[in-house]
Design a protein around this motif. Structure first.
Motif, PDB file in Angstrom:
ATOM      1  N   VAL A   1       0.838  -1.201   0.000  1.00  0.00           N
ATOM      2  CA  VAL A   1       0.000   0.000   0.000  1.00  0.00           C
ATOM      3  C   VAL A   1       0.876   1.255   0.000  1.00  0.00           C
ATOM      4  CG1 VAL A   1      -2.025  -1.065   1.047  1.00  0.00           C
ATOM      5  CG2 VAL A   1      -0.204  -0.174   2.527  1.00  0.00           C
ATOM      6  N   HIS A   2       2.082   1.142   0.561  1.00  0.00           N
ATOM      7  CA  HIS A   2       3.009   2.278   0.542  1.00  0.00           C
ATOM      8  C   HIS A   2       3.406   2.609  -0.898  1.00  0.00           C
ATOM      9  CE1 HIS A   2       3.649   2.419   4.929  1.00  0.00           C
ATOM     10  NE2 HIS A   2       3.483   1.103   4.873  1.00  0.00           N
ATOM     11  N   ASP A   3       3.634   1.569  -1.710  1.00  0.00           N
ATOM     12  CA  ASP A   3       3.977   1.788  -3.120  1.00  0.00           C
ATOM     13  C   ASP A   3       2.821   2.451  -3.868  1.00  0.00           C
ATOM     14  OD1 ASP A   3       6.491   0.483  -2.831  1.00  0.00           O
ATOM     15  OD2 ASP A   3       5.480  -1.447  -2.972  1.00  0.00           O
ATOM     16  N   ILE A   4       1.596   2.007  -3.569  1.00  0.00           N
ATOM     17  CA  ILE A   4       0.423   2.600  -4.217  1.00  0.00           C
ATOM     18  C   ILE A   4       0.326   4.083  -3.874  1.00  0.00           C
ATOM     19  CG2 ILE A   4      -2.101   2.582  -4.343  1.00  0.00           C
ATOM     20  CD1 ILE A   4      -1.981  -0.405  -3.674  1.00  0.00           C
ATOM     21  N   ALA A   5       0.477   4.395  -2.581  1.00  0.00           N
ATOM     22  CA  ALA A   5       0.386   5.779  -2.135  1.00  0.00           C
ATOM     23  C   ALA A   5       1.444   6.655  -2.796  1.00  0.00           C
ATOM     24  CB  ALA A   5       0.524   5.836  -0.613  1.00  0.00           C
ATOM     25  N   LYS A   6       2.661   6.120  -2.936  1.00  0.00           N
ATOM     26  CA  LYS A   6       3.754   6.889  -3.527  1.00  0.00           C
ATOM     27  C   LYS A   6       3.485   7.195  -4.995  1.00  0.00           C
ATOM     28  CE  LYS A   6       8.768   6.784  -4.229  1.00  0.00           C
ATOM     29  NZ  LYS A   6      10.012   6.003  -4.014  1.00  0.00           N
ATOM     30  N   ILE A   7       3.052   6.173  -5.764  1.00  0.00           N
ATOM     31  CA  ILE A   7       2.818   6.362  -7.193  1.00  0.00           C
ATOM     32  C   ILE A   7       1.607   7.269  -7.434  1.00  0.00           C
ATOM     33  CG2 ILE A   7       2.041   5.173  -9.292  1.00  0.00           C
ATOM     34  CD1 ILE A   7       3.874   2.900  -8.606  1.00  0.00           C
ATOM     35  N   ALA A   8       0.552   7.080  -6.632  1.00  0.00           N
ATOM     36  CA  ALA A   8      -0.664   7.879  -6.823  1.00  0.00           C
ATOM     37  C   ALA A   8      -0.528   9.283  -6.241  1.00  0.00           C
ATOM     38  CB  ALA A   8      -1.851   7.165  -6.188  1.00  0.00           C
ATOM     39  N   GLY A   9       0.477   9.491  -5.375  1.00  0.00           N
ATOM     40  CA  GLY A   9       0.659  10.799  -4.755  1.00  0.00           C
ATOM     41  C   GLY A   9      -0.414  11.127  -3.735  1.00  0.00           C
ATOM     42  N   VAL A  10      -0.814  10.091  -2.983  1.00  0.00           N
ATOM     43  CA  VAL A  10      -1.865  10.288  -1.976  1.00  0.00           C
ATOM     44  C   VAL A  10      -1.395   9.702  -0.641  1.00  0.00           C
ATOM     45  CG1 VAL A  10      -3.685  10.178  -3.714  1.00  0.00           C
ATOM     46  CG2 VAL A  10      -3.004   8.087  -2.525  1.00  0.00           C
ATOM     47  N   SER A  11      -2.205   9.882   0.367  1.00  0.00           N
ATOM     48  CA  SER A  11      -1.865   9.365   1.689  1.00  0.00           C
ATOM     49  C   SER A  11      -2.257   7.895   1.809  1.00  0.00           C
ATOM     50  CB  SER A  11      -2.596  10.159   2.767  1.00  0.00           C
ATOM     51  OG  SER A  11      -3.995   9.931   2.678  1.00  0.00           O
ATOM     52  N   LEU A  12      -1.696   7.241   2.831  1.00  0.00           N
ATOM     53  CA  LEU A  12      -2.067   5.850   3.098  1.00  0.00           C
ATOM     54  C   LEU A  12      -3.547   5.754   3.460  1.00  0.00           C
ATOM     55  CD1 LEU A  12       1.014   4.581   5.151  1.00  0.00           C
ATOM     56  CD2 LEU A  12       0.326   3.844   2.864  1.00  0.00           C
ATOM     57  N   ALA A  13      -4.048   6.778   4.151  1.00  0.00           N
ATOM     58  CA  ALA A  13      -5.463   6.768   4.529  1.00  0.00           C
ATOM     59  C   ALA A  13      -6.357   6.762   3.296  1.00  0.00           C
ATOM     60  CB  ALA A  13      -5.771   7.982   5.410  1.00  0.00           C
ATOM     61  N   THR A  14      -5.955   7.511   2.269  1.00  0.00           N
ATOM     62  CA  THR A  14      -6.738   7.543   1.026  1.00  0.00           C
ATOM     63  C   THR A  14      -6.702   6.190   0.330  1.00  0.00           C
ATOM     64  OG1 THR A  14      -6.336   9.900   0.724  1.00  0.00           O
ATOM     65  CG2 THR A  14      -6.967   8.650  -1.230  1.00  0.00           C
ATOM     66  N   VAL A  15      -5.522   5.575   0.288  1.00  0.00           N
ATOM     67  CA  VAL A  15      -5.408   4.234  -0.304  1.00  0.00           C
ATOM     68  C   VAL A  15      -6.319   3.263   0.432  1.00  0.00           C
ATOM     69  CG1 VAL A  15      -3.869   2.286  -0.744  1.00  0.00           C
ATOM     70  CG2 VAL A  15      -3.065   4.617  -1.142  1.00  0.00           C
ATOM     71  N   ASP A  16      -6.316   3.347   1.766  1.00  0.00           N
ATOM     72  CA  ASP A  16      -7.151   2.451   2.570  1.00  0.00           C
ATOM     73  C   ASP A  16      -8.630   2.653   2.261  1.00  0.00           C
ATOM     74  OD1 ASP A  16      -7.337   0.559   4.979  1.00  0.00           O
ATOM     75  OD2 ASP A  16      -8.651   2.200   5.583  1.00  0.00           O
ATOM     76  N   ARG A  17      -9.048   3.917   2.080  1.00  0.00           N
ATOM     77  CA  ARG A  17     -10.457   4.184   1.762  1.00  0.00           C
ATOM     78  C   ARG A  17     -10.847   3.555   0.419  1.00  0.00           C
ATOM     79  NH1 ARG A  17      -9.051   9.581   3.389  1.00  0.00           N
ATOM     80  NH2 ARG A  17      -9.776   9.998   5.518  1.00  0.00           N
ATOM     81  N   VAL A  18      -9.954   3.681  -0.574  1.00  0.00           N
ATOM     82  CA  VAL A  18     -10.250   3.112  -1.879  1.00  0.00           C
ATOM     83  C   VAL A  18     -10.299   1.586  -1.809  1.00  0.00           C
ATOM     84  CG1 VAL A  18      -9.436   2.839  -4.257  1.00  0.00           C
ATOM     85  CG2 VAL A  18      -9.283   5.072  -3.141  1.00  0.00           C
ATOM     86  N   LEU A  19      -9.322   0.991  -1.141  1.00  0.00           N
ATOM     87  CA  LEU A  19      -9.264  -0.469  -1.041  1.00  0.00           C
ATOM     88  C   LEU A  19     -10.486  -1.037  -0.348  1.00  0.00           C
ATOM     89  CD1 LEU A  19      -5.510  -1.065  -0.108  1.00  0.00           C
ATOM     90  CD2 LEU A  19      -6.620  -1.637  -2.256  1.00  0.00           C
ATOM     91  N   ASN A  20     -11.055  -0.297   0.597  1.00  0.00           N
ATOM     92  CA  ASN A  20     -12.178  -0.804   1.374  1.00  0.00           C
ATOM     93  C   ASN A  20     -13.514  -0.185   0.983  1.00  0.00           C
ATOM     94  OD1 ASN A  20     -10.962  -2.682   3.517  1.00  0.00           O
ATOM     95  ND2 ASN A  20      -9.620  -0.890   3.615  1.00  0.00           N
ATOM     96  N   GLY A  21     -13.502   0.584  -0.146  1.00  0.00           N
ATOM     97  CA  GLY A  21     -14.745   1.107  -0.678  1.00  0.00           C
ATOM     98  C   GLY A  21     -15.447   2.121   0.194  1.00  0.00           C
TER      99      GLY A  21
END
Length: 341
Positions: free
Chosen positions: A5-25
């Motif tokens: 998820v850290h890699d996703i956040a880095k490439i997308a330029g967003v926070s880990l919290a945002t990645v978590d929201r997307v992953l969990n809908g």
């Protein structure tokens, strides 16, 4: 090393919290931002691993795969992929059962689905036949709370939860564009070999192929479809007869299976020139035919990805979690003699 998820956040330029929201809908993410996260997931090939969480919950999933038992290389490969999932099942906390049914037989498929209503597995995946009776029993499974994934051939506008397969209209259009380009747009006759018009994937491929030809290559004429029921012997006979009756056939589009029979018919054919051939699924026989110049192009879908996708989706549905569309998208690969892996 697996992406995180850290890699996703880095490439997308967003926070880990945002990645978590997307992953969990969860809500609270703008559509543009959500798109960036999903694009990062796709580019990284990230696969969310629910196994650890389910291990902690001591949950085991009971899944059933219903597959057509016919003698074609792609379906044999699909069976092998599901059997591979069976081997991995203990580590992934799944219990997977395979039920074989006769191909292109709606009644047989419905009979098996009805038995599963009483068994109530955690999820069901099957190669769909687009028939009213199949839709009706699918609706009953959904009403009973049993998640459904269609494999390879879809059952759209039904109660199924997800389709694990390629965009078959796009695949047909791709084949049509390739055929028109290979024939240089000249006045030509093309034969089409299908399995059965009962299955939606074959109908959609034909629709895409015919549309692409009509729009861009009006000098290419398509003969009535040959339905070989994905049977190599029947396909060989039908192709051989078509070549005998129509000496001017310049191209053949094999939109289903039965390619071993098609290849045999082409190898035995005697004529001034060999037809251009576009087929589906990279198997041992189509790979050899590409190498030998008997087939000119193969459109391929990854059966392993489809099986893994079906299992991920069924787990997510059983847990009430969202499905990541970017992760489950099945791509269309195009192989020529020059880029065989």
């Amino acid at each position: 090393m697996k992406p995180t998820v850290h890699d996703i956040a880095k490439i997308a330029g967003v926070s880990l919290a945002t990645v978590d929201r997307v992953l969990n809908g969860r809500p609270g993410v703008r559509s543009v931002t959500r798109g960036k996260v999903e694009d990062a997931i796709t580019s990284l090939g990230y696969v969310r691993d629910l196994a650890a969480a389910n291990l902690a919950k001591s949950r085991t999933y009971s899944f059933v795969f219903i597959l057509p038992a016919n003698d074609n290389s792609f379906m044999i490969g699909l069976h092998e992929e599901v059997r591979g999932a069976v081997v991995r099942s203990s580590a992934e906390r799944t219990v997977i059962r395979i039920i074989d049914v006769p191909p292109f037989d709606p009644g047989a498929l419905v009979a098996v689905l009805e038995t599963l209503l009483a068994e109530r597995p955690a999820g069901v995946a099957f190669v769909a036949i687009d028939a009213p009776e199949v839709r009706a029993v699918a609706r009953r499974l959904t009403e009973a709370g049993i998640p459904i994934v269609t494999l390879v051939s879809d059952l759209p506008d039904s109660s199924r939860d997800h389709y694990a397969g390629i965009d078959n209209i796009a695949a047909g259009r791709t084949a049509g564009s390739l055929m028109g380009r290979f024939l240089s747009g000249r006045e030509s006759t093309v034969a089409v070999l299908a399995g059965s018009m009962l299955v939606r994937d074959h109908r959609e491929r034909l629709e895409g192929f015919s549309t692409a030809i009509a729009q861009a290559y009006p000098n290419v004429h398509i003969l009535p479809v040959l339905e070989g029921r994905d049977d190599p012997g029947l396909s060989e006979t039908m192709v051989a007869e078509a070549l005998r009756r129509n000496a001017d056939i310049a191209g053949i589009y094999s939109l289903g299976a039965g390619n071993r029979g098609l290849i045999r018919a082409l190898q035995k054919a005697h004529g001034p020139r060999r037809p251009l051939v576009i087929a589906h699924e990279l198997t041992a026989s189509t790979r050899a035919a590409l190498s030998d110049g008997v087939i000119d192009a193969v459109l391929n879908q990854d059966a392993g990805h489809e099986v893994r996708s079906a299992i991920r989706v069924l787990k997510a549905k059983a847990d009430g979690l969202p499905v990541l569309a970017a992760q489950e998208r099945i791509r269309i690969d195009i192989f020529l003699k020059d880029n065989l892996p």
